[in-house]
Scaffold this motif. Structure first.
Motif, short mmCIF file in Angstrom:
data_model
loop_
_atom_site.label_atom_id
_atom_site.label_comp_id
_atom_site.label_asym_id
_atom_site.label_seq_id
_atom_site.Cartn_x
_atom_site.Cartn_y
_atom_site.Cartn_z
N GLU A 164 31.31 -3.00 -77.67
CA GLU A 164 32.10 -2.36 -78.74
C GLU A 164 31.84 -2.98 -80.10
O GLU A 164 31.79 -2.28 -81.11
N ASP A 165 31.67 -4.30 -80.15
CA ASP A 165 31.47 -4.98 -81.43
C ASP A 165 30.10 -4.64 -82.04
O ASP A 165 29.99 -4.37 -83.23
N LYS A 166 29.06 -4.64 -81.20
CA LYS A 166 27.71 -4.37 -81.69
C LYS A 166 27.35 -2.89 -81.63
O LYS A 166 26.31 -2.48 -82.13
N GLU A 167 28.21 -2.10 -80.99
CA GLU A 167 27.95 -0.67 -80.77
C GLU A 167 26.60 -0.46 -80.10
O GLU A 167 25.73 0.29 -80.57
N LEU A 168 26.43 -1.12 -78.96
CA LEU A 168 25.19 -1.02 -78.20
C LEU A 168 25.48 -0.76 -76.73
O LEU A 168 26.46 -1.25 -76.18
N ILE A 169 24.58 0.02 -76.10
CA ILE A 169 24.62 0.17 -74.64
C ILE A 169 23.77 -0.93 -74.05
O ILE A 169 22.61 -1.11 -74.44
N THR A 170 24.34 -1.68 -73.13
CA THR A 170 23.62 -2.81 -72.53
C THR A 170 23.62 -2.70 -71.01
O THR A 170 24.47 -2.05 -70.41
N LEU A 171 22.64 -3.37 -70.39
CA LEU A 171 22.54 -3.40 -68.93
C LEU A 171 23.19 -4.66 -68.39
O LEU A 171 23.31 -5.66 -69.08
#
Length: 535
Positions: free
Chosen positions: A528-535
Protein backbone atom coordinates in the motif's frame (compact mmCIF):
# COMPACT_ATOMS: atom_id res chain seq x y z
CA UNK A 1 -98.26 -22.67 6.26
CA UNK A 2 -99.51 -19.69 8.22
CA UNK A 3 -97.93 -20.93 11.42
CA UNK A 4 -94.64 -21.54 9.62
CA UNK A 5 -94.74 -18.07 8.07
CA UNK A 6 -95.46 -16.49 11.43
CA UNK A 7 -92.64 -18.41 13.01
CA UNK A 8 -90.21 -17.23 10.38
CA UNK A 9 -91.56 -13.72 10.72
CA UNK A 10 -91.07 -13.73 14.47
CA UNK A 11 -87.60 -15.15 14.11
CA UNK A 12 -86.74 -12.44 11.63
CA UNK A 13 -87.91 -9.80 14.04
CA UNK A 14 -85.92 -11.38 16.81
CA UNK A 15 -82.81 -11.53 14.67
CA UNK A 16 -83.31 -7.95 13.56
CA UNK A 17 -83.58 -6.84 17.16
CA UNK A 18 -80.52 -8.84 18.17
CA UNK A 19 -78.17 -7.72 15.44
CA UNK A 20 -79.77 -4.54 14.16
CA UNK A 21 -77.65 -1.59 13.15
CA UNK A 22 -78.23 0.18 16.47
CA UNK A 23 -76.38 -2.51 18.39
CA UNK A 24 -72.70 -1.59 18.88
CA UNK A 25 -70.12 -4.34 18.60
CA UNK A 26 -66.45 -4.02 19.33
CA UNK A 27 -63.51 -5.97 17.80
CA UNK A 28 -63.59 -8.48 20.67
CA UNK A 29 -67.22 -9.36 19.94
CA UNK A 30 -66.42 -9.91 16.24
CA UNK A 31 -63.56 -12.21 17.05
CA UNK A 32 -65.70 -14.15 19.55
CA UNK A 33 -68.38 -14.55 16.93
CA UNK A 34 -65.92 -15.78 14.32
CA UNK A 35 -64.37 -18.17 16.82
CA UNK A 36 -67.73 -19.90 17.39
CA UNK A 37 -68.00 -20.88 13.72
CA UNK A 38 -66.90 -24.46 12.94
CA UNK A 39 -63.58 -25.07 11.12
CA UNK A 40 -63.70 -22.01 8.83
CA UNK A 41 -64.28 -19.70 11.75
CA UNK A 42 -61.34 -21.12 13.66
CA UNK A 43 -59.12 -20.76 10.59
CA UNK A 44 -60.28 -17.19 9.95
CA UNK A 45 -59.72 -16.24 13.57
CA UNK A 46 -56.22 -17.71 13.53
CA UNK A 47 -55.43 -16.03 10.22
CA UNK A 48 -56.74 -12.67 11.48
CA UNK A 49 -54.61 -12.85 14.61
CA UNK A 50 -51.50 -13.90 12.68
CA UNK A 51 -51.88 -11.10 10.13
CA UNK A 52 -52.37 -8.52 12.85
CA UNK A 53 -49.34 -9.83 14.72
CA UNK A 54 -47.20 -9.81 11.58
CA UNK A 55 -48.25 -6.26 10.78
CA UNK A 56 -47.25 -5.14 14.27
CA UNK A 57 -43.92 -6.93 14.05
CA UNK A 58 -43.13 -5.48 10.63
CA UNK A 59 -44.00 -1.97 11.78
CA UNK A 60 -41.71 -2.30 14.79
CA UNK A 61 -38.99 -3.86 12.66
CA UNK A 62 -39.08 -1.13 10.05
CA UNK A 63 -38.62 1.48 12.75
CA UNK A 64 -35.77 -0.52 14.23
CA UNK A 65 -33.98 -1.00 10.92
CA UNK A 66 -34.23 2.62 9.92
CA UNK A 67 -34.20 1.95 6.16
CA UNK A 68 -36.97 3.14 3.90
CA UNK A 69 -38.51 1.19 1.06
CA UNK A 70 -38.33 4.19 -1.24
CA UNK A 71 -36.08 4.33 -4.27
CA UNK A 72 -32.66 5.87 -3.56
CA UNK A 73 -31.74 9.18 -5.08
CA UNK A 74 -29.40 9.23 -8.10
CA UNK A 75 -25.72 9.18 -7.24
CA UNK A 76 -25.13 12.58 -8.81
CA UNK A 77 -27.07 15.86 -9.15
CA UNK A 78 -28.72 16.67 -12.46
CA UNK A 79 -27.52 19.67 -14.48
CA UNK A 80 -28.77 21.70 -17.40
CA UNK A 81 -27.88 20.16 -20.75
CA UNK A 82 -27.78 23.37 -22.73
CA UNK A 83 -24.35 22.98 -24.30
CA UNK A 84 -24.02 20.20 -26.86
CA UNK A 85 -21.19 17.68 -26.45
CA UNK A 86 -19.49 16.28 -29.56
CA UNK A 87 -18.66 12.60 -29.20
CA UNK A 88 -16.31 10.25 -30.99
CA UNK A 89 -16.59 6.50 -30.58
CA UNK A 90 -13.69 4.06 -30.97
CA UNK A 91 -14.76 0.42 -31.23
CA UNK A 92 -18.23 -0.22 -32.61
CA UNK A 93 -18.81 -3.92 -31.96
CA UNK A 94 -21.25 -5.45 -29.48
CA UNK A 95 -20.54 -3.14 -26.55
CA UNK A 96 -19.88 -0.10 -28.70
CA UNK A 97 -23.32 -0.48 -30.26
CA UNK A 98 -24.91 -0.64 -26.81
CA UNK A 99 -23.04 2.47 -25.68
CA UNK A 100 -24.15 4.36 -28.78
CA UNK A 101 -27.73 3.38 -28.03
CA UNK A 102 -27.34 4.55 -24.44
CA UNK A 103 -26.18 7.93 -25.73
CA UNK A 104 -29.33 8.14 -27.84
CA UNK A 105 -28.25 6.62 -31.15
CA UNK A 106 -29.93 3.31 -31.83
CA UNK A 107 -29.51 1.59 -35.17
CA UNK A 108 -32.71 1.67 -37.26
CA UNK A 109 -32.74 -2.14 -37.57
CA UNK A 110 -32.68 -2.52 -33.78
CA UNK A 111 -35.52 -0.04 -33.40
CA UNK A 112 -37.65 -1.87 -35.94
CA UNK A 113 -36.96 -5.19 -34.20
CA UNK A 114 -37.90 -4.08 -30.68
CA UNK A 115 -40.88 -2.12 -32.00
CA UNK A 116 -42.19 -5.26 -33.73
CA UNK A 117 -41.57 -7.35 -30.62
CA UNK A 118 -43.47 -4.87 -28.48
CA UNK A 119 -46.48 -5.18 -30.79
CA UNK A 120 -46.79 -8.92 -30.10
CA UNK A 121 -45.48 -9.03 -26.52
CA UNK A 122 -46.90 -6.47 -24.11
CA UNK A 123 -44.19 -7.34 -21.57
CA UNK A 124 -41.40 -6.29 -23.93
CA UNK A 125 -40.85 -2.64 -22.97
CA UNK A 126 -37.46 -2.07 -24.60
CA UNK A 127 -38.80 0.15 -27.36
CA UNK A 128 -40.90 2.15 -24.93
CA UNK A 129 -38.00 2.49 -22.50
CA UNK A 130 -35.61 3.63 -25.22
CA UNK A 131 -38.02 6.34 -26.36
CA UNK A 132 -38.38 7.45 -22.73
CA UNK A 133 -34.63 8.12 -22.39
CA UNK A 134 -33.94 11.82 -21.98
CA UNK A 135 -32.17 13.59 -24.81
CA UNK A 136 -28.57 14.02 -23.61
CA UNK A 137 -27.85 16.76 -26.18
CA UNK A 138 -24.89 15.03 -27.79
CA UNK A 139 -23.88 14.50 -31.39
CA UNK A 140 -21.61 11.83 -32.88
CA UNK A 141 -18.94 13.55 -34.95
CA UNK A 142 -16.43 10.73 -35.31
CA UNK A 143 -16.50 6.95 -35.70
CA UNK A 144 -13.50 4.61 -35.71
CA UNK A 145 -13.39 0.82 -36.07
CA UNK A 146 -10.90 -1.48 -37.77
CA UNK A 147 -13.77 -3.56 -39.21
CA UNK A 148 -15.53 -1.76 -42.07
CA UNK A 149 -18.92 -3.33 -41.35
CA UNK A 150 -18.92 -2.23 -37.70
CA UNK A 151 -17.88 1.28 -38.69
CA UNK A 152 -20.67 1.46 -41.26
CA UNK A 153 -23.27 0.25 -38.77
CA UNK A 154 -22.15 2.87 -36.25
CA UNK A 155 -22.40 5.59 -38.90
CA UNK A 156 -25.98 4.53 -39.61
CA UNK A 157 -26.84 4.64 -35.91
CA UNK A 158 -25.21 8.05 -35.49
CA UNK A 159 -27.50 9.66 -38.06
CA UNK A 160 -30.65 7.83 -36.98
CA UNK A 161 -33.36 10.44 -36.38
CA UNK A 162 -36.24 8.02 -35.83
CA UNK A 163 -36.45 8.65 -32.10
CA UNK A 164 -39.72 10.42 -31.38
CA UNK A 165 -39.41 13.43 -29.11
CA UNK A 166 -35.77 14.12 -29.97
CA UNK A 167 -34.73 17.75 -29.75
CA UNK A 168 -32.18 17.34 -32.56
CA UNK A 169 -33.33 19.67 -35.31
CA UNK A 170 -30.72 18.31 -37.70
CA UNK A 171 -28.47 15.28 -37.90
CA UNK A 172 -24.71 15.64 -38.19
CA UNK A 173 -22.97 13.19 -40.50
CA UNK A 174 -20.02 11.76 -38.54
CA UNK A 175 -16.62 11.26 -40.12
CA UNK A 176 -15.22 7.75 -40.46
CA UNK A 177 -11.68 7.57 -39.14
CA UNK A 178 -9.34 4.73 -40.07
CA UNK A 179 -6.97 5.39 -37.16
CA UNK A 180 -7.97 6.25 -33.60
CA UNK A 181 -5.20 8.87 -33.29
CA UNK A 182 -6.87 10.94 -36.02
CA UNK A 183 -10.26 10.84 -34.28
CA UNK A 184 -8.74 11.81 -30.95
CA UNK A 185 -6.88 14.74 -32.53
CA UNK A 186 -9.99 16.08 -34.32
CA UNK A 187 -11.06 19.59 -33.34
CA UNK A 188 -14.76 18.72 -33.44
CA UNK A 189 -14.50 15.93 -30.82
CA UNK A 190 -14.93 16.94 -27.16
CA UNK A 191 -15.08 13.46 -25.62
CA UNK A 192 -14.51 9.86 -26.64
CA UNK A 193 -16.14 6.54 -25.86
CA UNK A 194 -13.68 3.63 -26.03
CA UNK A 195 -15.15 0.14 -26.48
CA UNK A 196 -12.23 -1.79 -27.95
CA UNK A 197 -10.54 -5.05 -26.90
CA UNK A 198 -8.76 -4.81 -23.54
CA UNK A 199 -5.24 -4.38 -24.93
CA UNK A 200 -6.20 -1.00 -26.43
CA UNK A 201 -7.93 0.53 -23.36
CA UNK A 202 -4.80 1.99 -21.79
CA UNK A 203 -3.06 3.43 -24.88
CA UNK A 204 -6.25 5.03 -26.23
CA UNK A 205 -7.22 6.52 -22.87
CA UNK A 206 -3.74 8.01 -22.46
CA UNK A 207 -3.80 9.46 -25.98
CA UNK A 208 -7.26 10.97 -25.49
CA UNK A 209 -6.44 12.56 -22.14
CA UNK A 210 -3.25 14.09 -23.54
CA UNK A 211 -5.38 15.77 -26.19
CA UNK A 212 -7.77 17.09 -23.54
CA UNK A 213 -10.63 14.77 -24.50
CA UNK A 214 -12.96 13.50 -21.81
CA UNK A 215 -12.98 9.69 -21.65
CA UNK A 216 -15.53 6.95 -21.11
CA UNK A 217 -13.73 3.60 -21.41
CA UNK A 218 -15.14 0.13 -20.97
CA UNK A 219 -13.84 -2.05 -18.19
CA UNK A 220 -11.23 -3.16 -17.35
CA UNK A 221 -9.15 -0.02 -17.14
CA UNK A 222 -5.93 -1.57 -18.43
CA UNK A 223 -4.33 -4.63 -19.98
CA UNK A 224 -1.03 -4.37 -18.05
CA UNK A 225 0.04 -3.22 -14.61
CA UNK A 226 2.55 -0.70 -15.96
CA UNK A 227 0.07 1.28 -18.04
CA UNK A 228 -2.30 1.53 -15.06
CA UNK A 229 0.00 4.05 -13.36
CA UNK A 230 0.38 6.08 -16.55
CA UNK A 231 -3.38 6.20 -17.18
CA UNK A 232 -4.04 7.49 -13.67
CA UNK A 233 -1.31 10.13 -13.96
CA UNK A 234 -2.41 11.52 -17.31
CA UNK A 235 -6.06 11.65 -16.27
CA UNK A 236 -5.24 13.57 -13.10
CA UNK A 237 -2.72 15.86 -14.83
CA UNK A 238 -5.05 16.68 -17.72
CA UNK A 239 -8.14 17.28 -15.60
CA UNK A 240 -10.44 15.56 -18.10
CA UNK A 241 -13.60 13.87 -16.82
CA UNK A 242 -13.12 10.12 -16.78
CA UNK A 243 -15.68 7.35 -16.31
CA UNK A 244 -14.97 3.61 -16.25
CA UNK A 245 -17.74 1.47 -17.73
CA UNK A 246 -19.11 -0.21 -14.63
CA UNK A 247 -22.77 0.55 -15.11
CA UNK A 248 -23.55 -1.34 -11.89
CA UNK A 249 -22.76 1.96 -10.17
CA UNK A 250 -26.28 2.97 -11.18
CA UNK A 251 -28.04 -0.15 -9.85
CA UNK A 252 -30.58 0.69 -7.17
CA UNK A 253 -30.09 -2.50 -5.17
CA UNK A 254 -26.36 -1.72 -4.88
CA UNK A 255 -27.08 1.80 -3.67
CA UNK A 256 -29.54 0.39 -1.15
CA UNK A 257 -27.03 -2.27 -0.07
CA UNK A 258 -24.57 0.50 0.74
CA UNK A 259 -27.21 2.11 2.96
CA UNK A 260 -27.76 -1.22 4.74
CA UNK A 261 -24.04 -1.57 5.46
CA UNK A 262 -23.75 2.02 6.69
CA UNK A 263 -26.78 1.49 8.95
CA UNK A 264 -25.03 -1.48 10.57
CA UNK A 265 -27.69 -4.01 9.64
CA UNK A 266 -25.12 -6.74 8.99
CA UNK A 267 -22.75 -6.16 11.88
CA UNK A 268 -19.13 -7.08 11.20
CA UNK A 269 -18.86 -8.60 7.71
CA UNK A 270 -16.08 -11.17 7.60
CA UNK A 271 -16.82 -13.03 4.37
CA UNK A 272 -18.14 -12.04 0.95
CA UNK A 273 -18.83 -14.55 -1.82
CA UNK A 274 -19.40 -13.44 -5.40
CA UNK A 275 -19.55 -15.42 -8.61
CA UNK A 276 -20.26 -15.36 -12.32
CA UNK A 277 -21.60 -18.56 -13.83
CA UNK A 278 -22.50 -19.02 -17.49
CA UNK A 279 -23.34 -22.03 -19.59
CA UNK A 280 -23.58 -21.13 -23.26
CA UNK A 281 -21.05 -20.37 -26.04
CA UNK A 282 -21.91 -16.67 -26.14
CA UNK A 283 -21.26 -16.44 -22.40
CA UNK A 284 -17.91 -18.13 -23.01
CA UNK A 285 -17.01 -15.43 -25.57
CA UNK A 286 -17.54 -17.68 -28.60
CA UNK A 287 -19.16 -14.81 -30.47
CA UNK A 288 -20.54 -15.14 -34.03
CA UNK A 289 -18.17 -14.46 -36.93
CA UNK A 290 -19.56 -11.94 -39.38
CA UNK A 291 -19.89 -13.36 -42.93
CA UNK A 292 -18.38 -10.20 -44.46
CA UNK A 293 -15.26 -10.33 -42.31
CA UNK A 294 -12.02 -10.96 -44.19
CA UNK A 295 -8.50 -9.47 -44.56
CA UNK A 296 -9.91 -6.81 -46.91
CA UNK A 297 -12.54 -5.53 -44.47
CA UNK A 298 -10.43 -5.79 -41.28
CA UNK A 299 -7.30 -3.78 -40.54
CA UNK A 300 -5.52 -6.67 -38.84
CA UNK A 301 -2.25 -4.84 -38.18
CA UNK A 302 -4.04 -2.07 -36.32
CA UNK A 303 -6.11 -4.60 -34.37
CA UNK A 304 -2.91 -6.29 -33.14
CA UNK A 305 -1.33 -3.01 -32.02
CA UNK A 306 0.70 -3.58 -28.83
CA UNK A 307 -0.19 -7.31 -28.69
CA UNK A 308 2.14 -10.10 -29.83
CA UNK A 309 1.98 -10.63 -33.59
CA UNK A 310 -0.24 -13.40 -34.89
CA UNK A 311 -1.34 -14.15 -38.44
CA UNK A 312 -4.82 -13.09 -39.48
CA UNK A 313 -7.50 -15.04 -37.60
CA UNK A 314 -11.26 -14.46 -37.62
CA UNK A 315 -11.55 -16.43 -34.38
CA UNK A 316 -9.05 -14.18 -32.65
CA UNK A 317 -10.65 -11.03 -34.02
CA UNK A 318 -14.22 -11.79 -32.96
CA UNK A 319 -13.44 -13.99 -29.94
CA UNK A 320 -10.46 -12.04 -28.65
CA UNK A 321 -11.52 -12.46 -25.02
CA UNK A 322 -10.34 -16.09 -25.22
CA UNK A 323 -6.64 -15.13 -25.52
CA UNK A 324 -4.32 -13.41 -23.07
CA UNK A 325 -2.75 -11.67 -26.10
CA UNK A 326 -5.67 -9.19 -26.15
CA UNK A 327 -7.77 -10.03 -23.10
CA UNK A 328 -7.70 -9.93 -19.32
CA UNK A 329 -9.83 -13.09 -19.16
CA UNK A 330 -12.40 -13.71 -16.46
CA UNK A 331 -10.50 -11.35 -14.15
CA UNK A 332 -10.91 -8.27 -16.31
CA UNK A 333 -14.26 -9.11 -17.87
CA UNK A 334 -16.46 -10.63 -15.15
CA UNK A 335 -14.58 -10.48 -11.84
CA UNK A 336 -14.26 -6.70 -12.18
CA UNK A 337 -18.06 -6.32 -12.24
CA UNK A 338 -18.34 -8.27 -8.99
CA UNK A 339 -15.42 -6.51 -7.34
CA UNK A 340 -16.68 -3.06 -8.34
CA UNK A 341 -20.08 -3.87 -6.81
CA UNK A 342 -18.38 -4.91 -3.56
CA UNK A 343 -16.18 -1.82 -3.62
CA UNK A 344 -19.21 0.37 -4.22
CA UNK A 345 -21.10 -1.22 -1.34
CA UNK A 346 -18.30 -1.58 1.23
CA UNK A 347 -15.43 0.61 -0.05
CA UNK A 348 -12.90 -2.19 0.37
CA UNK A 349 -10.17 -0.70 -1.85
CA UNK A 350 -7.26 -2.79 -3.16
CA UNK A 351 -6.87 -6.11 -1.31
CA UNK A 352 -3.77 -6.92 0.73
CA UNK A 353 -3.32 -10.25 -1.07
CA UNK A 354 -4.73 -12.44 -3.83
CA UNK A 355 -4.56 -16.15 -4.53
CA UNK A 356 -5.98 -17.47 -7.80
CA UNK A 357 -6.35 -20.88 -9.44
CA UNK A 358 -8.33 -22.55 -12.19
CA UNK A 359 -7.92 -23.83 -15.71
CA UNK A 360 -9.37 -24.62 -19.12
CA UNK A 361 -11.67 -27.48 -18.20
CA UNK A 362 -14.49 -27.33 -20.75
CA UNK A 363 -13.76 -25.16 -23.78
CA UNK A 364 -10.90 -27.02 -25.45
CA UNK A 365 -10.96 -24.64 -28.40
CA UNK A 366 -7.43 -23.25 -28.37
CA UNK A 367 -8.09 -20.46 -25.89
CA UNK A 368 -5.44 -19.51 -23.35
CA UNK A 369 -7.58 -17.87 -20.66
CA UNK A 370 -9.26 -20.18 -18.11
CA UNK A 371 -12.94 -21.05 -18.30
CA UNK A 372 -13.03 -21.92 -14.60
CA UNK A 373 -11.50 -19.69 -11.94
CA UNK A 374 -11.46 -18.96 -8.25
CA UNK A 375 -9.80 -16.08 -6.41
CA UNK A 376 -9.38 -15.40 -2.69
CA UNK A 377 -8.80 -11.77 -1.72
CA UNK A 378 -7.79 -10.82 1.83
CA UNK A 379 -8.50 -7.45 3.45
CA UNK A 380 -6.95 -7.82 6.94
CA UNK A 381 -7.48 -4.16 7.85
CA UNK A 382 -11.19 -4.76 7.38
CA UNK A 383 -11.13 -8.28 8.89
CA UNK A 384 -12.58 -9.48 5.61
CA UNK A 385 -12.15 -12.16 2.95
CA UNK A 386 -13.71 -11.92 -0.51
CA UNK A 387 -14.09 -15.12 -2.54
CA UNK A 388 -14.75 -15.08 -6.27
CA UNK A 389 -15.54 -18.14 -8.35
CA UNK A 390 -16.65 -18.60 -11.93
CA UNK A 391 -17.36 -21.28 -14.47
CA UNK A 392 -18.38 -20.93 -18.09
CA UNK A 393 -19.91 -24.43 -18.19
CA UNK A 394 -22.63 -24.19 -15.54
CA UNK A 395 -25.43 -21.70 -15.25
CA UNK A 396 -26.15 -22.26 -11.57
CA UNK A 397 -27.19 -18.86 -10.25
CA UNK A 398 -25.68 -17.51 -7.04
CA UNK A 399 -26.20 -13.97 -5.74
CA UNK A 400 -23.57 -11.86 -4.05
CA UNK A 401 -23.47 -12.85 -0.37
CA UNK A 402 -22.32 -10.49 2.38
CA UNK A 403 -22.03 -12.53 5.57
CA UNK A 404 -22.09 -10.52 8.75
CA UNK A 405 -22.29 -11.44 12.43
CA UNK A 406 -25.79 -10.00 12.72
CA UNK A 407 -27.23 -10.62 9.26
CA UNK A 408 -26.55 -11.99 5.79
CA UNK A 409 -27.25 -9.82 2.74
CA UNK A 410 -28.00 -11.20 -0.72
CA UNK A 411 -27.47 -8.72 -3.53
CA UNK A 412 -28.48 -9.09 -7.18
CA UNK A 413 -31.06 -7.00 -9.01
CA UNK A 414 -32.79 -7.02 -5.61
CA UNK A 415 -31.70 -6.94 -1.98
CA UNK A 416 -32.52 -9.40 0.81
CA UNK A 417 -31.27 -9.13 4.41
CA UNK A 418 -31.82 -12.05 6.80
CA UNK A 419 -30.91 -11.96 10.51
CA UNK A 420 -28.39 -14.43 11.92
CA UNK A 421 -29.80 -16.71 14.61
CA UNK A 422 -26.81 -15.96 16.89
CA UNK A 423 -26.90 -12.22 16.21
CA UNK A 424 -25.97 -9.84 19.01
CA UNK A 425 -27.86 -6.88 17.56
CA UNK A 426 -31.11 -8.79 17.01
CA UNK A 427 -30.86 -11.16 19.98
CA UNK A 428 -33.75 -9.70 21.99
CA UNK A 429 -35.98 -9.35 18.94
CA UNK A 430 -35.35 -12.99 18.02
CA UNK A 431 -36.15 -14.13 21.58
CA UNK A 432 -39.35 -12.08 21.63
CA UNK A 433 -40.40 -13.46 18.25
CA UNK A 434 -40.24 -10.08 16.59
CA UNK A 435 -37.63 -11.48 14.19
CA UNK A 436 -37.68 -14.98 12.71
CA UNK A 437 -34.23 -15.83 11.28
CA UNK A 438 -35.92 -18.00 8.66
CA UNK A 439 -37.38 -14.95 6.94
CA UNK A 440 -35.89 -11.67 5.65
CA UNK A 441 -35.95 -8.63 7.89
CA UNK A 442 -35.49 -6.41 4.85
CA UNK A 443 -36.47 -7.11 1.25
CA UNK A 444 -35.98 -4.50 -1.45
CA UNK A 445 -37.07 -5.14 -5.04
CA UNK A 446 -36.61 -2.01 -7.16
CA UNK A 447 -39.74 -1.10 -9.09
CA UNK A 448 -40.53 -4.66 -10.05
CA UNK A 449 -44.18 -5.06 -11.00
CA UNK A 450 -43.94 -7.08 -14.20
CA UNK A 451 -41.95 -9.89 -15.77
CA UNK A 452 -38.59 -9.15 -17.36
CA UNK A 453 -38.64 -8.05 -20.98
CA UNK A 454 -35.26 -9.57 -21.73
CA UNK A 455 -35.12 -12.10 -24.51
CA UNK A 456 -31.97 -14.21 -24.26
CA UNK A 457 -30.04 -16.26 -21.74
CA UNK A 458 -27.21 -13.73 -21.80
CA UNK A 459 -29.57 -10.83 -21.12
CA UNK A 460 -31.22 -12.82 -18.33
CA UNK A 461 -27.78 -13.28 -16.79
CA UNK A 462 -26.91 -9.58 -16.93
CA UNK A 463 -30.34 -8.63 -15.62
CA UNK A 464 -29.93 -10.90 -12.59
CA UNK A 465 -26.55 -9.30 -11.84
CA UNK A 466 -28.16 -5.83 -11.84
CA UNK A 467 -26.19 -4.80 -14.94
CA UNK A 468 -28.93 -4.46 -17.53
CA UNK A 469 -31.41 -2.05 -15.99
CA UNK A 470 -32.34 -0.24 -12.81
CA UNK A 471 -35.22 1.99 -11.75
CA UNK A 472 -35.70 5.72 -11.40
CA UNK A 473 -38.99 7.08 -10.06
CA UNK A 474 -40.48 3.60 -10.37
CA UNK A 475 -39.62 3.32 -14.08
CA UNK A 476 -37.20 0.81 -15.53
CA UNK A 477 -34.14 2.42 -17.11
CA UNK A 478 -31.08 1.08 -18.90
CA UNK A 479 -28.13 1.26 -16.48
CA UNK A 480 -25.71 1.95 -19.34
CA UNK A 481 -27.79 4.99 -20.31
CA UNK A 482 -27.66 6.21 -16.69
CA UNK A 483 -23.88 5.70 -16.57
CA UNK A 484 -23.29 7.54 -19.85
CA UNK A 485 -25.65 10.33 -18.75
CA UNK A 486 -23.77 10.71 -15.47
CA UNK A 487 -20.46 11.06 -17.31
CA UNK A 488 -21.85 13.66 -19.73
CA UNK A 489 -23.48 15.65 -16.93
CA UNK A 490 -20.20 15.65 -15.00
CA UNK A 491 -18.42 17.00 -18.10
CA UNK A 492 -20.87 19.91 -17.99
CA UNK A 493 -20.67 20.45 -14.22
CA UNK A 494 -17.01 19.65 -13.61
CA UNK A 495 -17.88 17.10 -10.93
CA UNK A 496 -16.42 13.61 -10.66
CA UNK A 497 -18.61 10.65 -11.75
CA UNK A 498 -19.22 7.57 -9.62
CA UNK A 499 -16.55 5.38 -11.28
CA UNK A 500 -13.77 7.93 -11.62
CA UNK A 501 -10.05 7.28 -12.08
CA UNK A 502 -9.48 6.47 -8.39
CA UNK A 503 -12.16 3.76 -8.48
CA UNK A 504 -10.76 2.57 -11.80
CA UNK A 505 -7.21 2.32 -10.44
CA UNK A 506 -8.43 0.14 -7.56
CA UNK A 507 -10.37 -2.07 -9.99
CA UNK A 508 -7.40 -2.51 -12.33
CA UNK A 509 -4.86 -3.41 -9.64
CA UNK A 510 -7.27 -5.84 -7.99
CA UNK A 511 -7.82 -7.65 -11.30
CA UNK A 512 -4.11 -7.66 -12.14
CA UNK A 513 -3.28 -9.23 -8.78
CA UNK A 514 -5.57 -12.17 -9.60
CA UNK A 515 -4.06 -12.56 -13.08
CA UNK A 516 -0.48 -12.50 -11.78
CA UNK A 517 -1.37 -15.01 -9.07
CA UNK A 518 -2.94 -17.32 -11.67
CA UNK A 519 0.16 -17.22 -13.88
CA UNK A 520 2.65 -17.47 -11.00
CA UNK A 521 0.62 -20.12 -9.14
CA UNK A 522 1.28 -18.35 -5.86
CA UNK A 523 -0.07 -15.64 -3.59
CA UNK A 524 0.67 -12.02 -4.52
CA UNK A 525 0.53 -8.93 -2.33
CA UNK A 526 -0.23 -5.22 -2.56
CA UNK A 527 2.27 -2.87 -0.95
CA UNK A 528 0.00 0.00 0.00
CA UNK A 529 2.81 2.45 0.81
CA UNK A 530 4.76 1.88 -2.41
CA UNK A 531 1.67 1.09 -4.50
CA UNK A 532 3.28 -2.03 -5.92
CA UNK A 533 2.18 -5.61 -6.55
CA UNK A 534 4.74 -7.94 -5.01
CA UNK A 535 5.31 -11.69 -4.86
Amino acid sequence: MGMKDDKNKNTDKGDQKAIGPKVKMDRRDVLKGIATLPIFGAFAYSYYKRRSHEHLLKSNLRRGIGLSYDAPAPAYPSVARDNQIRLGIIGCGIRGTQLLRAAGFAHPAWMEEVKANAAVNRHDKRYEEYLAQEDLNVVITGVCDVFDVHAGTAMEAAVNSQKEGSSRSSVTQPKRYRHYQELIAADDVDAVIIATPDHWHGPMTIEAARHGKHVYVEKPLTWTVEETYEVRKVIKDSGVIFQLGHQGRQTESYIKAREAVEAGLLGNVSLIEVCTNRNDPNGAWVYPIHPDANPNTIDWKQFIGPAPWHDFSLERFFRWRCWWDYSTGLNGDLLTHEYDAVNQIMKVGIPHSAMSSGGIYFYKDGRTVPDTLQVAYEFPKKDLTMLYSATLSSGKYRPKLFMGHDACMEVSDRLVVTAEEQSTRYKNKIISGEIDPRYPIYNYTPGKKDVDAVTSATEQYFASRGLLYSYRDGKRVDTTYLHIAEWLDCIRSGQQPSCDIDQAFEEAMTAHMATISYHEKRMVFWDEDKELITL
